[in-house]
Motif scaffolding. Structure first.
Motif, PDB file in Angstrom:
ATOM      1  N   VAL A 197      39.787  49.360  52.051  1.00 37.80           N
ATOM      2  CA  VAL A 197      38.504  49.459  51.353  1.00 37.80           C
ATOM      3  C   VAL A 197      38.434  48.388  50.264  1.00 37.80           C
ATOM      4  O   VAL A 197      39.420  48.124  49.576  1.00 37.80           O
ATOM      5  N   LEU A 198      37.259  47.786  50.099  1.00 28.77           N
ATOM      6  CA  LEU A 198      37.088  46.783  49.051  1.00 28.77           C
ATOM      7  C   LEU A 198      36.860  47.468  47.708  1.00 28.77           C
ATOM      8  O   LEU A 198      35.999  48.343  47.580  1.00 28.77           O
TER       9      LEU A 198
ATOM     10  N   GLU B  79      48.265  40.464  47.890  1.00 29.58           N
ATOM     11  CA  GLU B  79      46.896  40.905  47.625  1.00 29.58           C
ATOM     12  C   GLU B  79      45.948  40.103  48.496  1.00 29.58           C
ATOM     13  O   GLU B  79      46.168  38.915  48.724  1.00 29.58           O
ATOM     14  N   LEU B  80      44.898  40.763  48.969  1.00 29.87           N
ATOM     15  CA  LEU B  80      43.877  40.073  49.758  1.00 29.87           C
ATOM     16  C   LEU B  80      42.520  40.331  49.121  1.00 29.87           C
ATOM     17  O   LEU B  80      42.137  41.477  48.898  1.00 29.87           O
ATOM     18  N   ARG B  81      41.827  39.258  48.802  1.00 28.44           N
ATOM     19  CA  ARG B  81      40.495  39.361  48.214  1.00 28.44           C
ATOM     20  C   ARG B  81      39.479  38.685  49.121  1.00 28.44           C
ATOM     21  O   ARG B  81      39.830  37.828  49.929  1.00 28.44           O
ATOM     22  N   VAL B  82      38.230  39.055  48.955  1.00 29.01           N
ATOM     23  CA  VAL B  82      37.159  38.426  49.719  1.00 29.01           C
ATOM     24  C   VAL B  82      36.091  37.990  48.727  1.00 29.01           C
ATOM     25  O   VAL B  82      35.954  38.584  47.654  1.00 29.01           O
ATOM     26  N   ASP B  83      35.361  36.941  49.049  1.00 28.48           N
ATOM     27  CA  ASP B  83      34.374  36.473  48.076  1.00 28.48           C
ATOM     28  C   ASP B  83      33.033  37.175  48.269  1.00 28.48           C
ATOM     29  O   ASP B  83      32.868  38.024  49.153  1.00 28.48           O
ATOM     30  N   CYS B  84      32.089  36.838  47.409  1.00 23.98           N
ATOM     31  CA  CYS B  84      30.833  37.584  47.319  1.00 23.98           C
ATOM     32  C   CYS B  84      30.097  37.663  48.648  1.00 23.98           C
ATOM     33  O   CYS B  84      29.575  38.715  49.009  1.00 23.98           O
TER      34      CYS B  84
ATOM     35  N   GLU C 299      36.204  46.742  43.564  1.00 21.58           N
ATOM     36  CA  GLU C 299      35.863  45.746  42.549  1.00 21.58           C
ATOM     37  C   GLU C 299      36.875  45.831  41.421  1.00 21.58           C
ATOM     38  O   GLU C 299      37.104  46.893  40.866  1.00 21.58           O
ATOM     39  N   ARG C 300      37.434  44.687  41.068  1.00 16.40           N
ATOM     40  CA  ARG C 300      38.516  44.672  40.098  1.00 16.40           C
ATOM     41  C   ARG C 300      38.077  44.240  38.705  1.00 16.40           C
ATOM     42  O   ARG C 300      38.869  44.151  37.798  1.00 16.40           O
TER      43      ARG C 300
ATOM     44  N   GLY D 117      29.444  46.178  48.743  1.00 10.99           N
ATOM     45  CA  GLY D 117      29.884  47.271  49.600  1.00 10.99           C
ATOM     46  C   GLY D 117      31.392  47.450  49.607  1.00 10.99           C
ATOM     47  O   GLY D 117      32.147  46.622  49.099  1.00 10.99           O
ATOM     48  N   PHE D 118      31.830  48.552  50.199  1.00 15.75           N
ATOM     49  CA  PHE D 118      33.250  48.877  50.269  1.00 15.75           C
ATOM     50  C   PHE D 118      33.905  48.338  51.540  1.00 15.75           C
ATOM     51  O   PHE D 118      35.122  48.337  51.657  1.00 15.75           O
ATOM     52  N   ALA D 119      33.082  47.923  52.504  1.00 15.06           N
ATOM     53  CA  ALA D 119      33.629  47.537  53.806  1.00 15.06           C
ATOM     54  C   ALA D 119      33.938  46.044  53.859  1.00 15.06           C
ATOM     55  O   ALA D 119      33.113  45.210  53.473  1.00 15.06           O
TER      56      ALA D 119
ATOM     57  N   PHE E 253      35.678  36.090  43.771  1.00 14.56           N
ATOM     58  CA  PHE E 253      36.678  36.926  44.449  1.00 14.56           C
ATOM     59  C   PHE E 253      36.960  38.173  43.606  1.00 14.56           C
ATOM     60  O   PHE E 253      38.076  38.389  43.142  1.00 14.56           O
ATOM     61  N   TYR E 254      35.937  38.983  43.406  1.00 18.09           N
ATOM     62  CA  TYR E 254      36.039  40.136  42.506  1.00 18.09           C
ATOM     63  C   TYR E 254      36.462  41.402  43.240  1.00 18.09           C
ATOM     64  O   TYR E 254      36.632  42.438  42.616  1.00 18.09           O
ATOM     65  N   ARG E 255      36.629  41.309  44.549  1.00 17.29           N
ATOM     66  CA  ARG E 255      36.992  42.497  45.324  1.00 17.29           C
ATOM     67  C   ARG E 255      38.340  42.340  46.015  1.00 17.29           C
ATOM     68  O   ARG E 255      38.601  41.357  46.697  1.00 17.29           O
ATOM     69  N   VAL E 256      39.158  43.369  45.860  1.00 16.37           N
ATOM     70  CA  VAL E 256      40.484  43.419  46.466  1.00 16.37           C
ATOM     71  C   VAL E 256      40.454  44.445  47.593  1.00 16.37           C
ATOM     72  O   VAL E 256      39.840  45.506  47.449  1.00 16.37           O
ATOM     73  N   LEU E 257      41.107  44.116  48.693  1.00 13.87           N
ATOM     74  CA  LEU E 257      41.224  45.084  49.783  1.00 13.87           C
ATOM     75  C   LEU E 257      42.385  46.028  49.478  1.00 13.87           C
ATOM     76  O   LEU E 257      43.536  45.598  49.352  1.00 13.87           O
TER      77      LEU E 257
END
Lengths: 139, 139
Positions: free
Chosen positions: B127-128, A88-93, B130-131, A18-20, B119-123
């Protein structure tokens, strides 16, 4: 634990694709956060964030954590000068861990013991070996 | 939580500057573990280890974790082929976090969703994003 500062993902797909930003805080209301140096890739530290700390980090682009020992919001560097600018801020799966790519201010360190990184010891033949010199004396 | 697989540090100095790997397992008997690609520096995943998993990781130089969802020892890659050869093992200042520098086997990935890193998503602007593209389809 839910919070009114962030939405909750309503499906596995929303959580993973998701995007959120919908962090899954644990029973103590925390997610784990890894701080990595934005330029060198070095892992500087591992800490925890509650919803407030994460929100402040996103809003200010300066790393905020939650101190479990002091049980309070912790703006890293407020006393040491080692503020962390978040590149940069990332979040995991499954959104229970956050990765911050940061540039530390001050002496460039992150560790209260005096080293640049908290991970200053390598296990070699069963023994911990310090791989760098402290930036400053142990407080 | 103490364990008979590892010693306990008897002072702050021993914990922070000592030679003994004396991990501080939490109330659930776990320490957090970060896996970083040994060559690229990319953070691949974050997981947990109990004493047995940590001991097996040290002894075999292949990453073992503890699956909190399955409540069992988890030799990462046993089914996916994404075994992680451990090049270096570090511990942080207060010994409640472990850093593994690894080389993943198989397709080189670490994430169950199909990406190389969890950690494939960056804020970006709230919005998240996918990088990277998945290595394989979502299982």
């Amino acid at each position: 634990m839910s919070t009114d500062l962030f939405p909750q993902a309503h499906s596995k797909h929303d959580l993973e694709r998701g995007f959120a930003l919908a962090p899954r805080f644990n029973a103590d209301g925390l997610v784990v956060a890894v701080a990595q140096h934005a330029d060198t890739g070095e892992i500087l530290m591992l800490a925890w964030m509650n919803a407030e700390a994460l929100k402040l980090t996103v809003e200010t682009q300066i790393a905020h954590y939650f101190s479990r020992s002091r049980n309070e919001l912790w703006k890293k560097g407020d006393t040491s000068g080692q503020l962390q600018d978040v590149v940069e801020l990332r979040v995991d799966c499954d959104q229970d861990a956050v990765l911050l790519k940061v540039r530390p201010r001050g002496d460039g360190g992150a560790c209260h013991v005096g080293f640049r990184s908290c991970f200053y010891r390598v296990l070699e033949n069963g023994v911990l070996v310090e791989r760098e010199a402290p930036l400053h004396d142990h407080a």
